[in-house]
Write a protein that holds these residues in place. Structure first.
Motif, PDB file in Angstrom:
ATOM      1  N   VAL A  93       9.675  26.592  74.858  1.00 59.65           N
ATOM      2  CA  VAL A  93       8.760  27.563  74.250  1.00 59.65           C
ATOM      3  C   VAL A  93       8.813  28.920  74.950  1.00 59.65           C
ATOM      4  N   GLY A  94       9.090  28.931  76.263  1.00 57.17           N
ATOM      5  CA  GLY A  94       9.151  30.195  76.990  1.00 57.17           C
ATOM      6  C   GLY A  94      10.346  31.049  76.635  1.00 57.17           C
ATOM      7  N   GLU A  95      11.332  30.463  75.967  1.00 59.93           N
ATOM      8  CA  GLU A  95      12.546  31.195  75.604  1.00 59.93           C
ATOM      9  C   GLU A  95      12.519  31.704  74.161  1.00 59.93           C
ATOM     10  N   LEU A  96      11.475  31.362  73.422  1.00 57.77           N
ATOM     11  CA  LEU A  96      11.428  31.678  71.989  1.00 57.77           C
ATOM     12  C   LEU A  96      10.956  33.102  71.739  1.00 57.77           C
ATOM     13  N   THR A  97      11.532  33.734  70.717  1.00 61.35           N
ATOM     14  CA  THR A  97      11.072  35.050  70.275  1.00 61.35           C
ATOM     15  C   THR A  97       9.701  34.909  69.628  1.00 61.35           C
ATOM     16  N   ALA A  98       8.782  35.782  70.004  1.00 63.88           N
ATOM     17  CA  ALA A  98       7.423  35.707  69.460  1.00 63.88           C
ATOM     18  C   ALA A  98       7.440  35.990  67.957  1.00 63.88           C
ATOM     19  N   PRO A  99       6.944  35.077  67.141  1.00 65.87           N
ATOM     20  CA  PRO A  99       6.907  35.305  65.692  1.00 65.87           C
ATOM     21  C   PRO A  99       5.598  35.975  65.267  1.00 65.87           C
ATOM     22  N   GLN A 100       5.662  36.655  64.123  1.00 68.49           N
ATOM     23  CA  GLN A 100       4.429  37.172  63.527  1.00 68.49           C
ATOM     24  C   GLN A 100       3.773  36.124  62.619  1.00 68.49           C
ATOM     25  N   LEU A 101       4.586  35.159  62.141  1.00 69.00           N
ATOM     26  CA  LEU A 101       4.081  34.134  61.230  1.00 69.00           C
ATOM     27  C   LEU A 101       4.745  32.802  61.552  1.00 69.00           C
ATOM     28  N   ILE A 102       3.930  31.748  61.671  1.00 64.48           N
ATOM     29  CA  ILE A 102       4.443  30.409  61.954  1.00 64.48           C
ATOM     30  C   ILE A 102       4.111  29.485  60.781  1.00 64.48           C
ATOM     31  N   PHE A 103       5.119  28.766  60.292  1.00 62.40           N
ATOM     32  CA  PHE A 103       4.913  27.721  59.282  1.00 62.40           C
ATOM     33  C   PHE A 103       4.938  26.370  59.985  1.00 62.40           C
ATOM     34  N   VAL A 104       3.926  25.552  59.740  1.00 65.62           N
ATOM     35  CA  VAL A 104       3.914  24.184  60.253  1.00 65.62           C
ATOM     36  C   VAL A 104       3.978  23.253  59.055  1.00 65.62           C
ATOM     37  N   ASP A 105       5.100  22.550  58.905  1.00 61.38           N
ATOM     38  CA  ASP A 105       5.256  21.620  57.782  1.00 61.38           C
ATOM     39  C   ASP A 105       4.734  20.242  58.188  1.00 61.38           C
TER      40      ASP A 105
END
Length: 465
Positions: A93-105
């Motif tokens: 998680v520390g390496e991920l680009t910060a998103p403006q929108l997250i989809f949780v399926d």
């Protein structure tokens, strides 16, 4: 690109409206088989077209692969999309680009620590929780992580407008439900072994031939052993059948699924695989050979066959009386109340769902309001006066509990009815018997096995047809 249906576009409008009203973590409920991945892909396309980053979370590899294909077809800018399995992303998680929108399926899983670790790392992102069944088996519900819910069209509406296929539902009762015991949110495998009738494996094939002969079917079993027995019985009847489960090699699994999609295989027997997300468009029949106490699983099982096609009527064969827990798949359900953690819910004395009835001749299960001129709406047979009403009392949508006094009264009434049937058959010969209840009473009276009653009754019915 996909052309979205009107109800899908309406859902997208409701999402943006909710965001404008200040909500940041929104549940989007859509029934199974209604294209929630397409809805997500369109929102993702609009978001990435503005240069904003999105993230997609799911817990199953097959669903992830299908979602990536759909997002690409919808012209999502994939260089601005992080799509992955939660089990992997939570470790990085520390390496991920910060998103403006997250989809949780399949978001009814989103209270798990692996999901929350990711979501809590991006507190400024909007989060859309997509699920067909926004309810969990435990105490805590999705109100813990969401601040709004958008409820999709009902299954009844979708059927009436031809977005889902109509269905006939048959409940066959090859189970002693009193032996079922809960473990980790559903019935334990050992209690299902104990509860299921040994005759179920033969009955599954017999009833498939009677009700859905030639239709492609998916069978849901509770264990690898039971799935292999079911598969063997279909093959003995010269019906092409294969069994797959979590231990099946991925290459073999993919090959068998493709054969089913190509209509080279009639029966696909599975253990815990074809529930969430996996696309099997040409299923016309579902056979439930495993009970469940989970509404989410029940709807995934029962609605697997509801992809529409002109002239199609799907067949749902329930050997384990799951309908007694949940009603029929198209019951109306209060999803806004379902997401509320149990001790916060409003008390309600209303029962959630109309009375169900069952035909003792064809085993069809249907709403009592659909009975016409005292006859079964599925086979036209005159219904017997003792035909039961099944009232579905949805206390918390997962576990259906019945008032003990009502239960005792029903048991007493049933004993009286059984005694009357026993008296009626006492001086008859097998050739004078007509209903399954009569054959069962005759077997009990003469010390025969109950399998004798099933065999004689099925023979009588086949001869009539």
């Amino acid at each position: 690109m996909f052309k979205l249906r009107d109800y899908q576009l309406k859902t997208i409008e409701q999402v943006y409206s909710s965001m404008k009203h200040g909500h940041k973590r929104i549940i989007v409920q859509q029934p199974p088989r209604t294209g929630k991945t397409v809805i997500m892909a369109e929102i993702a396309r609009r978001t990435t077209s503005k240069g904003k980053h999105i993230m997609f979370l799911i817990h199953r590899k097959e669903v992830l692969s299908q979602a990536m294909t759909t997002f690409k077809q919808q012209n999502v800018k994939m260089n601005l999309a992080t799509m992955g399995m939660v089990q992997s992303l939570t470790r990085h998680v520390g390496e991920l680009t910060a998103p403006q929108l997250i989809f949780v399926d399949e978001a009814h899983h989103a209270l798990a620590k692996s999901y929350r670790r990711i979501l809590d790392s991006f507190p400024n992102a909007y989060v859309l929780y997509f699920t067909a069944t926004p309810i969990r088996t435990g105490h805590d519900q999705l109100d813990q992580i969401a601040d709004d819910i958008i409820v999709g069209k009902s299954i009844q509406w979708l059927t009436e407008h031809h977005f889902l296929a109509p269905f006939h539902y048959y409940g066959l009762g090859d189970i002693d439900r009193s032996k079922l015991r809960k473990q980790n949110g559903d019935y334990s495998s050992s209690s299902m072994d104990e509860a299921l009738s040994h005759q179920i494996y033969g009955h599954i094939v017999e009833q498939y031939q009677r009700l859905a002969s030639g239709k492609q079917a998916v069978v849901y079993c509770h264990s690898i052993g039971s799935a292999k027995k079911v598969t063997e019985q279909f093959r003995k009847a010269n019906i092409t059948a294969e069994e797959i489960d979590g231990n099946t090699d991925q290459t073999i699994r993919d090959k068998l699924v493709q054969q089913f999609r190509d209509q080279q295989l009639t029966i696909l027997v599975n253990v815990n695989l074809f529930t969430e997300g996996v696309d099997l468009p040409n299923v016309d029949c579902v056979i439930m050979a495993r009970p469940t106490s989970s509404l989410a699983l029940y709807l995934q099982f029962s609605m697997r066959c509801l992809n529409p096609r002109k002239g199609k009527t799907a067949i749902i064969i329930d050997h384990v009386d799951n309908f007694l827990n949940f009603g029929l798949p198209n019951n109306d359900r209060d999803w806004k109340q379902a997401i509320v953690t149990k001790d916060k819910r409003k008390a309600s004395n209303s029962d959630n769902g109309p009375a169900l009835a069952q035909c003792s001749y064809c085993f069809g299960t249907f709403y009592r309001k659909d009975i016409h001129d005292g006859c079964c709406p599925l086979c036209g047979h005159a219904l017997e006066k003792e035909n039961k009403d099944y009232k579905i009392v949805n206390v918390d949508l997962q576990e259906i509990k019945e008032n003990q006094a009502v239960k005792n009264r029903k048991q007493l009434v049933q004993k009286i009815l059984n005694d009357q049937v026993m008296a009626n058959v006492a001086d008859k010969s097998p050739g004078q018997l007509h209903t399954l209840k009569e054959f069962q009473a005759y077997a009990e009276l003469h010390g025969y096995q109950q399998g004798w009653a099933w065999y004689q009754f099925n023979n009588r019915r086949k001869n009539k047809w």
